[in-house]
Design a protein around this motif. Sequence first.
Motif, PDB file in Angstrom:
ATOM      1  N   ILE A  27       0.835  -1.207   0.000  1.00  0.00           N
ATOM      2  CA  ILE A  27       0.000   0.000   0.000  1.00  0.00           C
ATOM      3  C   ILE A  27       0.867   1.253   0.000  1.00  0.00           C
ATOM      4  O   ILE A  27       0.610   2.205  -0.753  1.00  0.00           O
ATOM      5  CB  ILE A  27      -0.952  -0.001   1.213  1.00  0.00           C
ATOM      6  CG1 ILE A  27      -2.092  -1.005   0.972  1.00  0.00           C
ATOM      7  CG2 ILE A  27      -1.537   1.391   1.459  1.00  0.00           C
ATOM      8  CD1 ILE A  27      -2.924  -1.296   2.203  1.00  0.00           C
ATOM      9  N   MET A  30       2.349   1.857  -3.348  1.00  0.00           N
ATOM     10  CA  MET A  30       1.317   2.411  -4.226  1.00  0.00           C
ATOM     11  C   MET A  30       1.105   3.888  -3.906  1.00  0.00           C
ATOM     12  O   MET A  30       1.016   4.731  -4.809  1.00  0.00           O
ATOM     13  CB  MET A  30       0.008   1.629  -4.058  1.00  0.00           C
ATOM     14  CG  MET A  30      -1.164   2.156  -4.887  1.00  0.00           C
ATOM     15  SD  MET A  30      -2.111   3.458  -4.063  1.00  0.00           S
ATOM     16  CE  MET A  30      -3.090   2.466  -2.943  1.00  0.00           C
ATOM     17  N   SER A  52      -9.455  -6.776  -1.965  1.00  0.00           N
ATOM     18  CA  SER A  52      -8.544  -5.735  -2.456  1.00  0.00           C
ATOM     19  C   SER A  52      -9.261  -4.464  -2.887  1.00  0.00           C
ATOM     20  O   SER A  52      -8.789  -3.352  -2.633  1.00  0.00           O
ATOM     21  CB  SER A  52      -7.734  -6.265  -3.646  1.00  0.00           C
ATOM     22  OG  SER A  52      -6.939  -7.352  -3.266  1.00  0.00           O
ATOM     23  N   ILE A  56      -8.442  -0.755  -1.285  1.00  0.00           N
ATOM     24  CA  ILE A  56      -7.952   0.404  -2.038  1.00  0.00           C
ATOM     25  C   ILE A  56      -8.942   1.569  -1.963  1.00  0.00           C
ATOM     26  O   ILE A  56      -8.547   2.730  -1.865  1.00  0.00           O
ATOM     27  CB  ILE A  56      -7.649   0.016  -3.505  1.00  0.00           C
ATOM     28  CG1 ILE A  56      -6.534  -1.052  -3.540  1.00  0.00           C
ATOM     29  CG2 ILE A  56      -7.235   1.234  -4.325  1.00  0.00           C
ATOM     30  CD1 ILE A  56      -5.289  -0.718  -2.739  1.00  0.00           C
ATOM     31  N   TYR A  80      -1.257  -1.239  -6.721  1.00  0.00           N
ATOM     32  CA  TYR A  80      -1.226  -2.035  -5.489  1.00  0.00           C
ATOM     33  C   TYR A  80      -1.004  -3.506  -5.797  1.00  0.00           C
ATOM     34  O   TYR A  80      -0.159  -4.174  -5.173  1.00  0.00           O
ATOM     35  CB  TYR A  80      -2.531  -1.848  -4.709  1.00  0.00           C
ATOM     36  CG  TYR A  80      -2.758  -2.903  -3.648  1.00  0.00           C
ATOM     37  CD1 TYR A  80      -2.005  -2.919  -2.482  1.00  0.00           C
ATOM     38  CD2 TYR A  80      -3.702  -3.923  -3.852  1.00  0.00           C
ATOM     39  CE1 TYR A  80      -2.188  -3.901  -1.532  1.00  0.00           C
ATOM     40  CE2 TYR A  80      -3.889  -4.907  -2.902  1.00  0.00           C
ATOM     41  CZ  TYR A  80      -3.140  -4.897  -1.749  1.00  0.00           C
ATOM     42  OH  TYR A  80      -3.314  -5.881  -0.817  1.00  0.00           O
ATOM     43  N   HIS A  83       2.597  -4.173  -6.852  1.00  0.00           N
ATOM     44  CA  HIS A  83       3.516  -4.126  -5.708  1.00  0.00           C
ATOM     45  C   HIS A  83       3.308  -5.336  -4.784  1.00  0.00           C
ATOM     46  O   HIS A  83       4.267  -5.890  -4.259  1.00  0.00           O
ATOM     47  CB  HIS A  83       3.320  -2.824  -4.917  1.00  0.00           C
ATOM     48  CG  HIS A  83       3.789  -1.607  -5.650  1.00  0.00           C
ATOM     49  ND1 HIS A  83       5.050  -1.506  -6.205  1.00  0.00           N
ATOM     50  CD2 HIS A  83       3.157  -0.423  -5.930  1.00  0.00           C
ATOM     51  CE1 HIS A  83       5.190  -0.318  -6.784  1.00  0.00           C
ATOM     52  NE2 HIS A  83       4.054   0.353  -6.634  1.00  0.00           N
ATOM     53  N   TYR A  84       2.037  -5.726  -4.585  1.00  0.00           N
ATOM     54  CA  TYR A  84       1.758  -6.844  -3.678  1.00  0.00           C
ATOM     55  C   TYR A  84       2.340  -8.137  -4.215  1.00  0.00           C
ATOM     56  O   TYR A  84       2.979  -8.897  -3.479  1.00  0.00           O
ATOM     57  CB  TYR A  84       0.248  -6.980  -3.438  1.00  0.00           C
ATOM     58  CG  TYR A  84      -0.075  -7.875  -2.251  1.00  0.00           C
ATOM     59  CD1 TYR A  84      -0.374  -7.334  -1.008  1.00  0.00           C
ATOM     60  CD2 TYR A  84      -0.034  -9.266  -2.361  1.00  0.00           C
ATOM     61  CE1 TYR A  84      -0.631  -8.142   0.087  1.00  0.00           C
ATOM     62  CE2 TYR A  84      -0.285 -10.083  -1.267  1.00  0.00           C
ATOM     63  CZ  TYR A  84      -0.589  -9.512  -0.055  1.00  0.00           C
ATOM     64  OH  TYR A  84      -0.821 -10.320   1.019  1.00  0.00           O
TER      65      TYR A  84
END
Length: 227
Positions: A27, A30, A52, A56, A80, A83-84
């Motif tokens: 997070i 992001m 998710s 967000i 997100y 990146h996750y």
Amino acid sequence: MFNHIKAAIIDLDGTMIDTAPDFLVAINRMREDFALAPLTLDVIKTMVGKGSENLIQQVLSLDFDADGVAARFDDALAAYQRHYLAINGDHSQLYPEVHEGLQAMRDLGLRLVCVTNKPLAFALPLMQKKEISSYFEQVYGGDSFAKKKPDPLPMLEACQALDLSPSQVLAIGDSSNDAIAARAAGCPVLTVPYGYNHGEAVQNIQSDGIVETLLIAAQLLSAKNSH
């Protein structure tokens, strides 16, 4: 209530794995992409558990009004997720007695299914990384069905796949999502006290009991079934 249990539906985030540190990293990476200030772990823990998209939505709502959230949502969700996936499982860890609890349930002859609101693309590699996949005959994610917990649909579908009535299937989770879904489906439900539950006290959840660990849940079932 627990005398005729043949299977267990177990939640993932906050029940088997403490994934909040992964959420924190993904997070905040992001948010950095959007030039937003980082959030703390405590704030993020209150937002976890409803999938998710909801996560967000809540994260963006801290900085933008509804129109601002809507304008950024798709890009933020994509960032997100990127990146996750890059760090999935790197900062998370199993809660105490998860392996022992799952093994004890299997030793009792219970069939195990995981029902999580996490997307399957995140849930499956995470469970493999933490070496718990082999305990489960099926894993259902937040994108497996038309609705997520707290809707009872995922629970009912899992029971149907097991070919068992909901009264024979124990649900175990850490939040009101799990309990509401289980109750509506007709499953008995136990809660663990260490998860996220949207920042609310676990004692407020309408469950059939609180168990300190999954191993204690297995021992409870063992004691009930030996009578």
